[in-house]
Design a protein around this motif. Structure first.
Motif, short mmCIF file in Angstrom:
data_model
loop_
_atom_site.label_atom_id
_atom_site.label_comp_id
_atom_site.label_asym_id
_atom_site.label_seq_id
_atom_site.Cartn_x
_atom_site.Cartn_y
_atom_site.Cartn_z
N LEU A 108 -0.79 6.14 -1.57
CA LEU A 108 -0.54 4.82 -2.14
C LEU A 108 -0.48 3.69 -1.10
O LEU A 108 -1.14 2.65 -1.28
N PRO A 109 0.30 3.82 -0.01
CA PRO A 109 0.38 2.70 0.94
C PRO A 109 -0.97 2.31 1.53
O PRO A 109 -1.28 1.12 1.68
N ASP A 110 -1.79 3.30 1.88
CA ASP A 110 -3.10 3.01 2.45
C ASP A 110 -4.02 2.34 1.45
O ASP A 110 -4.99 1.68 1.83
N GLN A 111 -3.73 2.50 0.16
CA GLN A 111 -4.53 1.87 -0.88
C GLN A 111 -3.98 0.51 -1.29
O GLN A 111 -4.49 -0.13 -2.21
N GLY A 112 -2.95 0.05 -0.60
CA GLY A 112 -2.39 -1.26 -0.88
C GLY A 112 -1.40 -1.29 -2.02
O GLY A 112 -1.04 -2.37 -2.52
N PHE A 113 -0.91 -0.13 -2.45
CA PHE A 113 0.03 -0.06 -3.56
C PHE A 113 1.46 0.19 -3.08
O PHE A 113 1.68 0.82 -2.04
N ASP A 114 2.39 -0.29 -3.89
CA ASP A 114 3.80 0.00 -3.70
C ASP A 114 4.26 0.85 -4.88
O ASP A 114 4.10 0.45 -6.03
#
Length: 341
Positions: free
Chosen positions: A303-309
């Motif tokens: 998730l973090p690498d995909q820009g998500f929180d």
């Protein structure tokens, strides 16, 4: 925008697990009858689902809503023991799909991907969207992502300062696209315009983020207001600034709007819900299954690498989250009304 802290989420989860554990421990005296009641209740709950479930996505394939449905589809099918059929109903910044989903049978077998702030500000701002926020009962919230001002990979603009300076020197020339009207896109742009006092043109694009990225990459618009997740998963665009309190893992070198002196702090949130009158059993079972799927370590790691929180709010808290966010966005709505003239 702020999301519940991970500590709070895990405390809630631990409390829920403790409660389940209490039911499983035999009690003295009348405990046998209580255990039997709990077992009977469990058997009743296990009757759902008994047939395939349709997940309606209110945008074209390839966007954020589609991503969140696809992310958990396989795990849900394994957990629930039935197929999850994803269908698309795009148009009106999501309003077309949500209007249809709101009228679907409230039997627990039609679910709809929900997006904040769209499902909040569309009914607040427009006389007839075909649905009301209250037509849905949220089952789970999966992830969020702050907005970002995106340009194409080969854009002449290297930073936000240069972009805004060009806009100031050429009033009304620059076009900024977004996901329809009354969405995170135009609300974030309204904040930027108020903060920087520049004159740009907003272009609502039908079909969702996938179509918007294509228009941006093709040079049909100069920039776009979209979630950071869209920049993280596409090599055709790059962000100039991000609408979060702090810099994010996916783009550690990209400043926030706040750093640059602009109050732009809008975030998307993606979740899933059912028509408001859906059975408690179905909402709870489906919502818990979504959160269980999201807790997969591989999903959490990506998730973090995909820009998500990760938001990770289950059925017990999901509707309260909607109510809280509705108050926040109701206060911001005058910005959109001012921008639209």
């Amino acid at each position: 925008m702020t999301f519940p802290t991970r500590d709070k989420r895990w405390r809630l989860k631990a409390a829920a697990l403790a409660a389940v554990g209490t039911l499983l421990v035999p009690a003295c005296g009348g405990g046998t009858q209580e255990a039997g009641t709990a077992e009977s209740s469990g058997e009743a709950e296990s009757s759902y689902p008994e047939r395939p479930i349709t997940w309606m996505v209110s945008f074209d394939p390839g966007g954020g809503s589609d991503t969140q449905a696809r992310r958990v589809q396989q795990q849900l099918e394994e957990d629930l023991g039935t197929s999850i059929q994803i269908e698309y109903r795009s148009g009106g910044g999501g309003a077309v799909g949500w209007a249809e989903a709101a009228q679907a049978s409230a039997d627990g077998y039609t679910v709809s991907g929900l997006v904040i702030p769209h499902i909040l500000i569309q009914p607040l701002a427009l006389e007839d969207t075909g649905y009301e926020t209250e037509d849905f009962r949220a089952a789970a919230w999966q992830v969020g992502a702050p907005v970002a001002l995106l340009v194409s990979e080969d854009s002449q603009f290297e930073d936000l300062e240069g972009f805004l300076q060009h806009a100031e020197d050429n009033p009304g020339e620059l076009t900024i696209g977004g996901v329809g009207n009354y969405s995170a896109s135009d609300l974030a742009l309204a904040q930027l315009m108020q903060s920087s006092d520049v004159d740009v043109s907003y272009v609502p694009v039908t079909g969702g983020a996938g179509a918007l990225i294509s228009d941006l990459a093709g040079g049909h618009i100069d920039a776009a207001m979209l979630g950071t997740s869209h920049a993280a998963t596409s090599d055709k665009v790059r962000p100039l600034a991000i609408g979060s309190e702090d810099r994010i893992d996916a783009f550690p070198d990209v400043p926030t709007f706040t750093e640059l002196g602009h109050e732009v702090n809008i975030s998307y949130a993606w979740g899933v819900g059912m028509p408001a009158d859906a059975p408690d059993e179905a909402v709870t079972r489906f919502g818990e299954a979504v959160i269980t799927a999201m807790e997969d370590p591989e999903i959490q790691e990506e998730l973090p690498d995909q820009g998500f929180d990760p938001i990770m709010i289950g059925p017990d808290e999901a509707q309260s989250y909607v109510d809280e966010q509705k108050e926040v966005y109701a206060d911001l709505l005058p910005l959109l009304e001012e921008m639209s003239g």
